[in-house]
Scaffold this motif. Sequence first.
Motif, PDB file in Angstrom:
ATOM      1  N   GLY A 173       0.862  -1.097   0.050  1.00 50.43           N
ATOM      2  CA  GLY A 173      -0.139   0.017  -0.046  1.00 50.43           C
ATOM      3  C   GLY A 173       0.859   1.177   0.034  1.00 50.43           C
ATOM      4  O   GLY A 173       1.806   1.481   0.472  1.00 50.43           O
ATOM      5  N   THR A 174       0.419   2.513  -0.448  1.00 50.90           N
ATOM      6  CA  THR A 174       1.005   3.596  -0.367  1.00 50.90           C
ATOM      7  C   THR A 174       0.468   4.647   0.441  1.00 50.90           C
ATOM      8  O   THR A 174      -0.664   4.486   1.278  1.00 50.90           O
ATOM      9  N   ASP A 175       0.870   5.876   0.553  1.00 51.06           N
ATOM     10  CA  ASP A 175       0.415   6.824   1.236  1.00 51.06           C
ATOM     11  C   ASP A 175      -0.390   7.960   0.391  1.00 51.06           C
ATOM     12  O   ASP A 175      -0.711   8.996   0.685  1.00 51.06           O
ATOM     13  N   ASP A 176      -1.057   7.472  -0.530  1.00 50.78           N
ATOM     14  CA  ASP A 176      -2.091   8.160  -1.126  1.00 50.78           C
ATOM     15  C   ASP A 176      -3.250   8.273  -0.490  1.00 50.78           C
ATOM     16  O   ASP A 176      -3.754   7.441   0.152  1.00 50.78           O
ATOM     17  N   LEU A 177      -3.912   9.491  -0.551  1.00 52.64           N
ATOM     18  CA  LEU A 177      -5.106   9.702   0.350  1.00 52.64           C
ATOM     19  C   LEU A 177      -6.220   8.940   0.037  1.00 52.64           C
ATOM     20  O   LEU A 177      -7.111   8.716   0.719  1.00 52.64           O
ATOM     21  N   ASP A 178      -6.408   8.204  -1.264  1.00 56.56           N
ATOM     22  CA  ASP A 178      -7.496   7.150  -1.491  1.00 56.56           C
ATOM     23  C   ASP A 178      -6.988   6.042  -0.749  1.00 56.56           C
ATOM     24  O   ASP A 178      -8.166   5.456  -0.547  1.00 56.56           O
ATOM     25  N   ASN A 179      -6.099   5.795  -0.311  1.00 54.41           N
ATOM     26  CA  ASN A 179      -5.784   4.661   0.590  1.00 54.41           C
ATOM     27  C   ASN A 179      -5.804   4.921   2.279  1.00 54.41           C
ATOM     28  O   ASN A 179      -5.576   3.908   2.880  1.00 54.41           O
ATOM     29  N   LEU A 180      -5.958   6.238   2.531  1.00 52.53           N
ATOM     30  CA  LEU A 180      -5.790   6.421   3.977  1.00 52.53           C
ATOM     31  C   LEU A 180      -7.331   6.736   4.497  1.00 52.53           C
ATOM     32  O   LEU A 180      -8.078   7.387   4.019  1.00 52.53           O
ATOM     33  N   ARG A 181      -7.424   6.334   5.796  1.00 51.25           N
ATOM     34  CA  ARG A 181      -8.600   6.448   6.581  1.00 51.25           C
ATOM     35  C   ARG A 181      -8.180   7.131   7.985  1.00 51.25           C
ATOM     36  O   ARG A 181      -7.006   6.447   8.589  1.00 51.25           O
ATOM     37  N   LEU A 182      -9.057   7.616   8.586  1.00 53.20           N
ATOM     38  CA  LEU A 182      -8.857   7.988  10.001  1.00 53.20           C
ATOM     39  C   LEU A 182      -9.368   6.752  10.862  1.00 53.20           C
ATOM     40  O   LEU A 182     -10.543   6.545  10.653  1.00 53.20           O
ATOM     41  N   CYS A 183      -8.611   6.488  11.961  1.00 53.52           N
ATOM     42  CA  CYS A 183      -8.904   5.382  12.760  1.00 53.52           C
ATOM     43  C   CYS A 183      -8.462   5.438  14.163  1.00 53.52           C
ATOM     44  O   CYS A 183      -7.431   6.235  14.597  1.00 53.52           O
ATOM     45  N   HIS A 184      -9.317   4.778  15.051  1.00 56.24           N
ATOM     46  CA  HIS A 184      -8.671   4.812  16.594  1.00 56.24           C
ATOM     47  C   HIS A 184      -7.509   3.981  16.553  1.00 56.24           C
ATOM     48  O   HIS A 184      -7.200   2.995  15.936  1.00 56.24           O
ATOM     49  N   LYS A 185      -6.627   4.212  17.469  1.00 55.16           N
ATOM     50  CA  LYS A 185      -5.299   3.842  17.830  1.00 55.16           C
ATOM     51  C   LYS A 185      -5.883   1.991  17.953  1.00 55.16           C
ATOM     52  O   LYS A 185      -5.269   1.080  17.275  1.00 55.16           O
ATOM     53  N   GLY A 186      -6.863   1.701  18.796  1.00 56.99           N
ATOM     54  CA  GLY A 186      -7.010   0.439  18.954  1.00 56.99           C
ATOM     55  C   GLY A 186      -7.717  -0.258  17.945  1.00 56.99           C
ATOM     56  O   GLY A 186      -7.391  -1.476  17.480  1.00 56.99           O
ATOM     57  N   CYS A 187      -8.696   0.500  16.972  1.00 59.08           N
ATOM     58  CA  CYS A 187      -9.473   0.062  15.903  1.00 59.08           C
ATOM     59  C   CYS A 187      -8.115  -0.399  14.796  1.00 59.08           C
ATOM     60  O   CYS A 187      -8.202  -1.438  14.208  1.00 59.08           O
ATOM     61  N   ASN A 188      -7.171   0.412  14.663  1.00 57.77           N
ATOM     62  CA  ASN A 188      -6.108   0.237  13.928  1.00 57.77           C
ATOM     63  C   ASN A 188      -5.409  -0.960  14.072  1.00 57.77           C
ATOM     64  O   ASN A 188      -4.994  -1.750  13.158  1.00 57.77           O
TER      65      ASN A 188
END
Length: 120
Positions: free
Chosen positions: A86-101
């Motif tokens: 995976g890359t750091d493109d914005l379409d590959n990123l989501r905000l998550c809680h630390k525990g959920c991540n």
Amino acid sequence: MSFRRRGSSGSTIWKRRRSYQLRVSKRRLPKWLSEHLRRRKNRDAVRKRDGDNCWSCGYPMRFGGPPFNTRRSATIEHVLAQANGGTDDLDNLRLCHKGCNRHLGTNPPEQKERMRPRRV
């Protein structure tokens, strides 16, 4: 190279002094700082796009303010994990809680989608 006279009360001490030529170049940020700023910019862009709720559980995030190291603090989730290419493109990123991540781990995107709880 030049010499400089040092001493007091009539005594003379000569000390060798070197002059260094400083190279003038474009000032660059240290690598760790530029990486930190890039990640912060990504997080702010994802937050603006997705809002303030966790992608996985849907509950509100905790941004800033102590304590930073809680399960509810904000992290960036890579839908396609970097370990899987995976890359750091914005379409590959989501905000998550630390525990959920942590819970989602490096699973493939299809499995991550199934792991998300269905909130009504």
